[in-house]
Structure formats: C-alpha cells, structure tokens
Design an enzyme around this catalytic site. Structure first.
Site, PDB file in Angstrom:
ATOM      1  N   HIS A  30      -4.007 -17.215  -5.314  1.00  0.00           N
ATOM      2  CA  HIS A  30      -4.919 -16.464  -4.455  1.00  0.00           C
ATOM      3  C   HIS A  30      -6.206 -17.234  -4.179  1.00  0.00           C
ATOM      4  O   HIS A  30      -7.064 -16.747  -3.464  1.00  0.00           O
ATOM      5  CB  HIS A  30      -5.216 -15.122  -5.121  1.00  0.00           C
ATOM      6  CG  HIS A  30      -5.958 -15.299  -6.421  1.00  0.00           C
ATOM      7  ND1 HIS A  30      -5.401 -15.925  -7.512  1.00  0.00           N
ATOM      8  CD2 HIS A  30      -7.220 -14.976  -6.789  1.00  0.00           C
ATOM      9  CE1 HIS A  30      -6.289 -15.960  -8.488  1.00  0.00           C
ATOM     10  NE2 HIS A  30      -7.400 -15.388  -8.079  1.00  0.00           N
ATOM     11  N   ASP A  31      -6.369 -18.400  -4.792  1.00  0.00           N
ATOM     12  CA  ASP A  31      -7.589 -19.198  -4.585  1.00  0.00           C
ATOM     13  C   ASP A  31      -7.351 -20.411  -3.685  1.00  0.00           C
ATOM     14  O   ASP A  31      -8.317 -21.012  -3.209  1.00  0.00           O
ATOM     15  CB  ASP A  31      -8.111 -19.722  -5.933  1.00  0.00           C
ATOM     16  CG  ASP A  31      -8.643 -18.632  -6.841  1.00  0.00           C
ATOM     17  OD1 ASP A  31      -9.049 -17.569  -6.343  1.00  0.00           O
ATOM     18  OD2 ASP A  31      -8.639 -18.857  -8.074  1.00  0.00           O
TER      19      ASP A  31
ATOM     20  N   ASP B 179       0.855  -1.191   0.000  1.00  0.00           N
ATOM     21  CA  ASP B 179       0.000   0.000   0.000  1.00  0.00           C
ATOM     22  C   ASP B 179       0.890   1.239   0.000  1.00  0.00           C
ATOM     23  O   ASP B 179       1.809   1.333   0.812  1.00  0.00           O
ATOM     24  CB  ASP B 179      -0.877  -0.052   1.259  1.00  0.00           C
ATOM     25  CG  ASP B 179      -1.740   1.193   1.429  1.00  0.00           C
ATOM     26  OD1 ASP B 179      -1.929   1.905   0.432  1.00  0.00           O
ATOM     27  OD2 ASP B 179      -2.223   1.408   2.561  1.00  0.00           O
TER      28      ASP B 179
ATOM     29  N   GLU C  14      -6.267 -20.250 -17.423  1.00  0.00           N
ATOM     30  CA  GLU C  14      -6.666 -20.922 -16.183  1.00  0.00           C
ATOM     31  C   GLU C  14      -7.659 -22.009 -16.558  1.00  0.00           C
ATOM     32  O   GLU C  14      -8.776 -21.716 -17.004  1.00  0.00           O
ATOM     33  CB  GLU C  14      -7.320 -19.945 -15.193  1.00  0.00           C
ATOM     34  CG  GLU C  14      -7.544 -20.613 -13.840  1.00  0.00           C
ATOM     35  CD  GLU C  14      -8.652 -20.008 -12.999  1.00  0.00           C
ATOM     36  OE1 GLU C  14      -8.659 -20.229 -11.790  1.00  0.00           O
ATOM     37  OE2 GLU C  14      -9.528 -19.318 -13.560  1.00  0.00           O
TER      38      GLU C  14
ATOM     39  N   ASP D  68      -1.525  -1.141  -3.986  1.00  0.00           N
ATOM     40  CA  ASP D  68      -1.773  -0.369  -5.208  1.00  0.00           C
ATOM     41  C   ASP D  68      -0.563  -0.444  -6.141  1.00  0.00           C
ATOM     42  O   ASP D  68       0.472  -1.025  -5.798  1.00  0.00           O
ATOM     43  CB  ASP D  68      -2.130   1.090  -4.862  1.00  0.00           C
ATOM     44  CG  ASP D  68      -1.165   1.669  -3.826  1.00  0.00           C
ATOM     45  OD1 ASP D  68       0.053   1.565  -4.041  1.00  0.00           O
ATOM     46  OD2 ASP D  68      -1.642   2.194  -2.795  1.00  0.00           O
TER      47      ASP D  68
ATOM     48  N   ASP E 176      -4.414   3.484   2.641  1.00  0.00           N
ATOM     49  CA  ASP E 176      -5.819   3.081   2.805  1.00  0.00           C
ATOM     50  C   ASP E 176      -5.947   1.602   3.203  1.00  0.00           C
ATOM     51  O   ASP E 176      -7.055   1.063   3.242  1.00  0.00           O
ATOM     52  CB  ASP E 176      -6.632   3.381   1.531  1.00  0.00           C
ATOM     53  CG  ASP E 176      -6.109   2.615   0.325  1.00  0.00           C
ATOM     54  OD1 ASP E 176      -5.119   1.863   0.459  1.00  0.00           O
ATOM     55  OD2 ASP E 176      -6.694   2.755  -0.770  1.00  0.00           O
TER      56      ASP E 176
ATOM     57  N   ASP F 120      -8.601 -15.743 -17.181  1.00  0.00           N
ATOM     58  CA  ASP F 120      -9.441 -16.288 -16.117  1.00  0.00           C
ATOM     59  C   ASP F 120     -10.441 -17.303 -16.670  1.00  0.00           C
ATOM     60  O   ASP F 120     -11.060 -17.059 -17.711  1.00  0.00           O
ATOM     61  CB  ASP F 120     -10.186 -15.118 -15.450  1.00  0.00           C
ATOM     62  CG  ASP F 120     -10.883 -15.516 -14.167  1.00  0.00           C
ATOM     63  OD1 ASP F 120     -10.190 -15.950 -13.225  1.00  0.00           O
ATOM     64  OD2 ASP F 120     -12.122 -15.381 -14.091  1.00  0.00           O
TER      65      ASP F 120
ATOM     66  N   ASP G 217      -4.307  -9.851 -16.034  1.00  0.00           N
ATOM     67  CA  ASP G 217      -5.343 -10.869 -15.858  1.00  0.00           C
ATOM     68  C   ASP G 217      -6.528 -10.464 -16.734  1.00  0.00           C
ATOM     69  O   ASP G 217      -7.122  -9.399 -16.525  1.00  0.00           O
ATOM     70  CB  ASP G 217      -5.740 -10.908 -14.369  1.00  0.00           C
ATOM     71  CG  ASP G 217      -6.208 -12.268 -13.916  1.00  0.00           C
ATOM     72  OD1 ASP G 217      -6.986 -12.878 -14.669  1.00  0.00           O
ATOM     73  OD2 ASP G 217      -5.814 -12.701 -12.828  1.00  0.00           O
TER      74      ASP G 217
END
Ligand code: TEU
Length: 538
Positions: free
Chosen positions: A335-336, A26, A273, A34, A30, A205, A103
């Site tokens: 991330h899954d 970050d 994917e 980013d 926040d 994806d 992605d």
C-alpha cells in the site's frame, strides 16, 4: 526444534496476501471497505490459493494516516465494524484453513489515543514519559535536527506544557517511548489481547524505528541528497532508527509469540517492516538462541531496477546475507509502493509474478496485483495520502496503490454501491476479478496456476535455490528437492531467445508459462517466463 521438511511451519510453506481494508470490499454503502466486506470475498482468496491474510490496521483511528494512527489498540474502527465482526471474520478465515495476521503499530499512536491525551495534559502526568518530550534547544527551536518521514521537523511544539514531542511521521502520530517500562508492558498486553483472540501473528509497522538513541543526537547530513528526493532523505537516520535496544524488544515480541504455539501449524508469526541494507537487515532475525522476527520484510523486488543482471546480484547478495537458520521472503507490492504493473507493464508483471512465486522464501502478494492493476492517475482534488499532500509533485503519492478492488461489471465495480473513497482503476470494466476468473489467459489465472503448482511442489516451497547465469534479457535459476528439479527461465526482454538447459540435465516437461502454455520447442518467447521440469542427463 528441527522439523522434517514435510512438517515445515506454515509460514515457510505458505503465501501471504495483504489486504488494504479501506479498499477491499464495502458492505454498508459508505464507499469504504470493511470487515464484513472482506468476509464476503473470502472465496476469492481460497480460489487464489493463499495461506495467510495480513490486514493493514483496522483499529479505531482518526485516519490522519489511514489507520496507521491508532487511537485504541484493542478495538475495531467503527468504519470497519466491531469486535464481533472481527471474531466472525477470523473464524471464517480459519474455517477455510487460512491464517490471519494483524498490523501492529508500535512506533507511534494517534494524538487522540487516551495515552497521549493524558501525556500532554501536564508535565507531571503519569503518562508524560510514555511519549518523547523534550525542552527546546537553547535557541528556542526543536531539540535536534531530525526530519519527519512525511516532511518537516520531527518535533511539534506544545504550548500549554512548553515542550516539544517527537513524531517520526505526522504530528498526529506521536512516537511512543519504548524506554519506559510501563509503556512497554502496556504494548505487550496489546499483543496478548489479539493472540488470546486467536490471531496467527502480526506484521509490525516500522519496527526498526521504535527506539531512538538515548540522548537524541543530531542525525548526520546525507551528502548525496538531491532535489526531487524526499525531505526525509536529507539526513541519514543514524540515531533515530536501528538501535540495539530495539532488537531486545523484538526478541521479547518473539518470546511472547512463541508461547502461543510451537507446532508447524500453530506457530504465530512475526513479520517486521524493516528498510535497511542486507547486513543490518539480517540482524532482525536474531540468533537461534534468541530469535527475533520470523520474517524481516524484504522489499528489494520493489526497490531494484527491473533488470535481470541487477536482480541476479540482488538475489545472490540477499541469499548470502541470511544467517544459516533464517528463512527468506520476498514482497512485490504494498500500500506504500507504486503498483508493479504500473512500473513494468502487464507482460512483465506476469514475469514478476513467476519470479515472486518461485524464489526461495515466503512471498507476499498485494491485493489487486493478482489482476494486474496498473497506473491509476489520481485527480488533484481526490488525493488523500498525507505524505503526497505534504510533499506534492515529487511522485511519491501512495493513493495510486490504494484504489478499490474491482470485482465485477456492476456499478462501482461491485466494490460499493456508492462512489468509493478513491477512484477505481479506469480500465475496471475490462480488468476485474469476475472477468479474469473466466479467462484462462488472464493474469489472475496465471496467479492461481502458479500458486497451485507451488503448493504441490516441494522444490518450489522448500527446495534449494541455485542461480544460473543472467544476461541483459534472461534470469534463470533452479529449485531442487530430492529428485525434483525445476528450471525457471524469465525473459525480461522483447526478443525471442534460445532456451539453455544445464549440461547435466534434459527437459522432462513444461509446467507453466506466463504466455499460453505450449510444447517445448527450444524457444523462450519475448516477455515469457517458464517453469520446466528437468531430469538428470544419464
Ligand atoms: O511505512 C513506513 C515507511 O517506511 C514509509 O514511510 C514508506 O517509506 C513510505 O510510505 C513509502 O512511500 C509504514 C506504513 O506501511 C505506512 O503506510 C505508514 O504511513 C507508516 O509506516 C507510518 O505508520
């Protein structure tokens, strides 16, 4: 075109690193990562020694599925920055000799995408057919029995226009209709937009989902479904995925990418994917005359039991399933999926790193695995993953793999100046990048050493792969190129074992160990992985 091995394309030689942008760095306080944050941390990736970065989606999004619900395919989400920040990041990555993959999310958009807003506005809308709308079944219910991957019916009723629309994931993610030529052209323009900007390729994806059987028949019931499995698995996704027409589209994507670069360093790469059994999976390479994606992601290290005999079978069957022209690839985390170190512990996560970086094919490393982030329990009031919230209690939460990168001992681990959107790994004061970078014995140092060795070795990057035997503790194989001959021996067990060298070889030297490096003494220690240089026995 046939290249000399030294001129193999970058995506065959290279290593890919996945960044989950919300959780990398970050820069504006926040609590959410980013693009400027990523740019400020590129040193980490250069020192690690990876070749390409794949960014999970950074496009404008209401974040119902954390970016996999795209509201504008050709812009940057304000939380992450803007197009100027993107161009700066891309230039900085290129300056360091790395590549950037975006992605691409072609199966569905956000329900806030202007295309969908227009599509749902009336049955006569010119974009009505850009999505998949159907009348109710005769009983008034959904048009067929399809179940969303995130649970519940795949159909959502739209009262104003009195039809259902299809969504394979959340109702906030309506499926696009790839049978419509205008939609298809618009989505090809999206690829051009980013290729023209200079990106080096895409991870695509749920590529195998993008076309559905034309008449949308019911999917067959899965007789093996048991309580505790996801709702999705109640049915076999026979008619909702892996349709022949999707392969034609995949070949079109490839033809477009190929227009943008043909040299070994300029090729634009496509990664699909795709979750399918080997035989169907292999079709996504296409043919030499009409190729499809360069790399259909291979998730079998994530899905298989951590057992040498099982993995030997998985590796052999995958290798055997590949068409002659195809290049393999391996993925250890995403991330899954649950974190590898949470699944098998840090000692074995080191062995897993050696496996990932010595198998034949392009490896993908998931951010945070290089420092061995393990189990992170997410308190109930901090769960954010919509899949987990919709199907609680069956252990499918994805937040535990999406926690922020711990960089150093500063407050909030140097990730942010405020409480991050997801909790940090609880051991961050002792498990962070700065500390591990100083520690020769850390898993980060192991990753760096292995990547350096891999880069310097023709056998490891492009060489032949020969499986040796496996037993309940040991998996062993050789990599060979010209007169370079490497033996990889991985001990999955907690017993010390005797090192077995092939009958036609002798040990030259030990190049790497997952434990502190020592002279070869004929032993393989518990939880040890070794890379050994062999000489032919005379
Ligand atoms: O994931 C597709 C996919 O197959 C997931 O449903 C996966 O099985 C599940 O997350 C495992 O727990 C892709 C993205 O990687 C994922 O983050 C998105 O949520 C999904 O597509 C929809 O775009």
């Amino acid at each position: 075109m046939i290249y000399k091995e030294s001129a193999a394309p970058w995506w065959k030689r290279g290593v890919i690193y996945q960044i989950y942008p919300r959780s990398f760095q970050d820069s504006d306080g926040d609590g959410i990562g980013d693009l400027a944050g990523i740019e400020s941390r590129l040193d980490h990736l250069s020192l690690l020694g990876v070749d390409a970065i794949w960014l999970s989606p950074v496009f404008p999004s209401p974040m119902a599925d954390f970016g996999y619900d795209v509201a504008d395919y050709c812009d940057i989400e304000p939380l992450f920055g803007d197009l100027e920040d993107f161009d700066r990041l891309l230039a900085a990555i290129h300056q360091r000799g790395m590549k950037l993959l975006l992605d691409y999310v072609p199966n569905h958009s956000s329900d806030r995408h202007p295309w969908f807003v227009e599509s749902r506005s009336s049955r006569d809308s010119p974009k009505r057919d850009w999505y998949i709308w159907r009348d109710p079944a005769p009983n008034g219910g959904p048009p067929n029995n399809w179940i969303s991957d995130f649970g519940g019916s795949s159909w959502e009723w739209d009262e104003p226009t009195r039809q259902y629309y299809l969504h394979a994931f959340l109702k906030e993610q309506p499926d696009l209709n790839w049978r419509n030529p205008d939609l298809r052209a618009a989505m090809m323009d999206v690829l051009r937009f980013w290729l023209d900007r200079g990106v080096d390729g895409f991870r695509i994806d749920v590529l195998w989902h993008i076309v559905k059987a034309a008449d949308l028949p019911d999917n067959p019931v899965n007789p093996d479904w048991r309580k505790g499995q996801t709702e999705r698995d109640r049915l076999i996704q026979l008619h909702s995925t892996d349709q022949p027409e999707a392969h034609a589209i995949s070949a079109d994507f490839r033809a477009l990418a190929d227009q943008y670069g043909s040299g070994p360093d300029s090729q634009r790469v496509l990664i699909g994917e795709i979750f399918l059994p080997n035989e169907r999976h292999a079709h996504w390479y296409g043919t030499p005359e009409r190729p499809q994606v360069h790399l259909p992601f291979n998730f079998q290290l994530i899905e298989s039991r951590w057992d040498p005999v099982e993995l030997r079978r998985v590796i052999a069957e995958y290798e055997a399933s590949l068409p002659a022209f195809a290049w393999p690839n391996w993925v250890l985390g995403s991330h899954d999926a649950p974190r590898i170190a949470a699944r098998i512990g840090e000692a074995q996560a080191r062995v897993a790193a050696m496996l990932l970086l010595t198998l034949r094919g392009t490896p993908t490393i998931y951010q945070g695995d290089e420092i061995g982030i393990g189990q992170v329990d997410i308190p109930a009031d901090r769960i954010r993953d919509p899949q987990d919230l919709r199907q609680p209690g069956i252990g499918i939460g994805r937040d535990r793999a999406r926690t922020p990168m711990p960089w150093n001992a500063a407050p909030f681990a140097g990730f942010s100046t405020t409480e991050p959107w997801l909790p940090l790994n609880p051991d961050w004061p002792s498990r962070n990048v700065a500390l591990q970078a100083e520690d020769r014995g850390s898993i980060l140092s192991l990753y760096r050493d292995l990547l350096k060795l891999r880069r310097s070795s023709g056998a490891l990057t492009l060489g032949a792969f020969l499986l040796a035997d496996a037993d309940k503790d040991i998996l062993a194989y050789e990599r060979r190129q010209d007169d370079e001959r490497l033996l990889i021996v991985l001990n999955f067990g907690t017993r010390e074992r005797v090192l077995i060298v092939p009958a036609d070889a002798r040990i030259d030297s030990v190049l790497a160990s997952t434990l502190p490096l020592r002279d070869m003494d004929g032993r393989v220690l518990p939880n040890e992985g070794l890379i050994i240089r062999l000489r032919d026995a005379v």
